[in-house]
Design a protein around this motif. Sequence first.
Motif, PDB file in Angstrom:
ATOM      1  N   PRO A 151     -13.306 -12.877   4.998  1.00 46.69           N
ATOM      2  CA  PRO A 151     -12.029 -13.497   5.361  1.00 46.69           C
ATOM      3  C   PRO A 151     -10.896 -12.526   5.650  1.00 46.69           C
ATOM      4  N   THR A 152     -10.957 -11.282   5.181  1.00 52.49           N
ATOM      5  CA  THR A 152      -9.836 -10.358   5.352  1.00 52.49           C
ATOM      6  C   THR A 152     -10.288  -9.108   6.111  1.00 52.49           C
ATOM      7  N   PRO A 153      -9.338  -8.387   6.729  1.00 54.21           N
ATOM      8  CA  PRO A 153      -9.714  -7.152   7.436  1.00 54.21           C
ATOM      9  C   PRO A 153     -10.442  -6.147   6.536  1.00 54.21           C
ATOM     10  N   LEU A 154      -9.967  -5.983   5.290  1.00 52.02           N
ATOM     11  CA  LEU A 154     -10.610  -5.030   4.392  1.00 52.02           C
ATOM     12  C   LEU A 154     -12.025  -5.471   4.032  1.00 52.02           C
ATOM     13  N   LEU A 190      -9.829  -4.040  -4.113  1.00 53.67           N
ATOM     14  CA  LEU A 190      -9.674  -5.455  -3.787  1.00 53.67           C
ATOM     15  C   LEU A 190      -8.773  -6.171  -4.789  1.00 53.67           C
ATOM     16  N   PRO A 191      -7.900  -7.059  -4.315  1.00 57.08           N
ATOM     17  CA  PRO A 191      -7.169  -7.917  -5.246  1.00 57.08           C
ATOM     18  C   PRO A 191      -8.151  -8.775  -6.042  1.00 57.08           C
ATOM     19  N   GLU A 192      -7.781  -9.108  -7.253  1.00 57.07           N
ATOM     20  CA  GLU A 192      -8.706  -9.825  -8.133  1.00 57.07           C
ATOM     21  C   GLU A 192      -9.209 -11.123  -7.510  1.00 57.07           C
ATOM     22  N   PRO A 246      -7.516   3.219  -2.924  1.00 56.20           N
ATOM     23  CA  PRO A 246      -7.152   2.181  -3.899  1.00 56.20           C
ATOM     24  C   PRO A 246      -5.675   2.284  -4.256  1.00 56.20           C
ATOM     25  N   PRO A 247      -5.087   1.201  -4.732  1.00 56.94           N
ATOM     26  CA  PRO A 247      -3.680   1.249  -5.148  1.00 56.94           C
ATOM     27  C   PRO A 247      -3.491   2.236  -6.289  1.00 56.94           C
ATOM     28  N   ARG A 248      -2.249   2.686  -6.467  1.00 60.36           N
ATOM     29  CA  ARG A 248      -1.983   3.730  -7.451  1.00 60.36           C
ATOM     30  C   ARG A 248      -2.173   3.232  -8.869  1.00 60.36           C
ATOM     31  N   ARG A 249      -2.086   1.932  -9.089  1.00 56.11           N
ATOM     32  CA  ARG A 249      -2.264   1.396 -10.435  1.00 56.11           C
ATOM     33  C   ARG A 249      -3.428   0.423 -10.400  1.00 56.11           C
TER      34      ARG A 249
END
Length: 442
Positions: free
Chosen positions: A15-18, A135-137, A198-201
């Motif tokens: 569903p998403t580009p990533l 990835l977001p949860e 990945p995000p920094r946190r």
Amino acid sequence: MPSRLGGFFGRLIPPTPLSRQLAVQSLLFATGAGTFNTGSAVFFTQVVGLSAAKVGLGMTIAGVVAFLVAYPLGKLVDRIGSKPMWALGAFLGAMMFAVWPWLHGFSQYVAMSIVFEVVNNIGQAGYSAYVLNVLPERERIETQAHLYSALNLGFTIGAVIGGVALAFDNLTLIRWLPLLTTAIGLVNAVRITRLPSPPRRATTHPVAEPRAEALESISAGTPQAPGAMRNKGWLATSFFTGVLWTNQTLLNVVIPLWLVQRTDAPHWILAWLFGTNTVLCVFLPQFTSRGVATIGDALRRVRWSSAFFVLSCLITMASHSVAAFWAALLVWLGHVAVTGAELAVGSGTWVFQAKLMDPQHRGEYGGAGEVARTLGQWWAPAAYTWLAMERGDVGWLVIALISVLAAVGMHPSARTAERFAQRHFEVRGGRSEPGSEAVGAV
């Protein structure tokens, strides 16, 4: 009807580009690996000059080494970063395929197999941590289902390419076939470097009220969770996961042997067995993983997996005393049932990884989990084959019972790991992953 078909096939597209980028990576990797694996038996026996027994022995030796390095490589992911480790493993793995055509003899084969397994573990450890970190949860389970489908599609494409090469019956072509895998692997490695960091946190998961001891630890300025090897719930959950994943032993080893040696079913049915499994594993993961978001949901899938596992044993067991047509039908149904076990435990496993691993130490947890999963399944090929082929109906019932015991054990172990996570992980702030930067537009 057309709109329903459109909805069905629409769900097969990430569903998403990533998630689409990650699916392409899975497709590339599996296509390259599947191309080589399809012709590997001919390659190792007729090109490298090994007996089948030596091929198996070399794989066993390499497997032991991979088991020993899984945990330290997982910790290395947390130090270096998941994306660099994944890219490094993909690049080295691709380059190693370019060495295969030059090998000769058992000692060179064993040495290469050992190095190859270590390199493969580097890439796998980085990949597993990267997917969870980037990835977001809310997208993790659905995306992992798409990645599983892409892997199976890639292995199918690779099998077709390898099959075409085998059809020429030319050893020179087979000798240099690994170079195609190298080319595909290098494209994959380059694409990995272009993925967002990945995000920094690292992201955590919402839970109930933090435990008092966790708050005291934070107020003291030492919010360090115990290492993965001290998380008994995680280790036990990973072990029982490995036991449930012995459905692959039924799928790839025991049921095919049973069909050939214990039934009157025609041997060409084997193609239908694996063809059906491939189709189901390409098209169904997005549907079988829907609605799986919590530990309770995952444990429900564990129960489903065990039920399918038992059903497969009972159906297959009944196929040895019937006519050829019915034997073929029963074995096929047993194979479909064990595919159901595979799909169910897969969706549960993704939740356990997302919820029960320390977000700041996913590499370490992945390595520790790999050690425990290996302990849960390394014995299965020998044990299941002996039970089914030598003990008959009693053996099949014992195999079924093993899956039930694993599902029963999974429940307290997963809840223990969940309580461990509530105490130690989810109230802590994140830290930067080495080499990370904010996720940009994909």
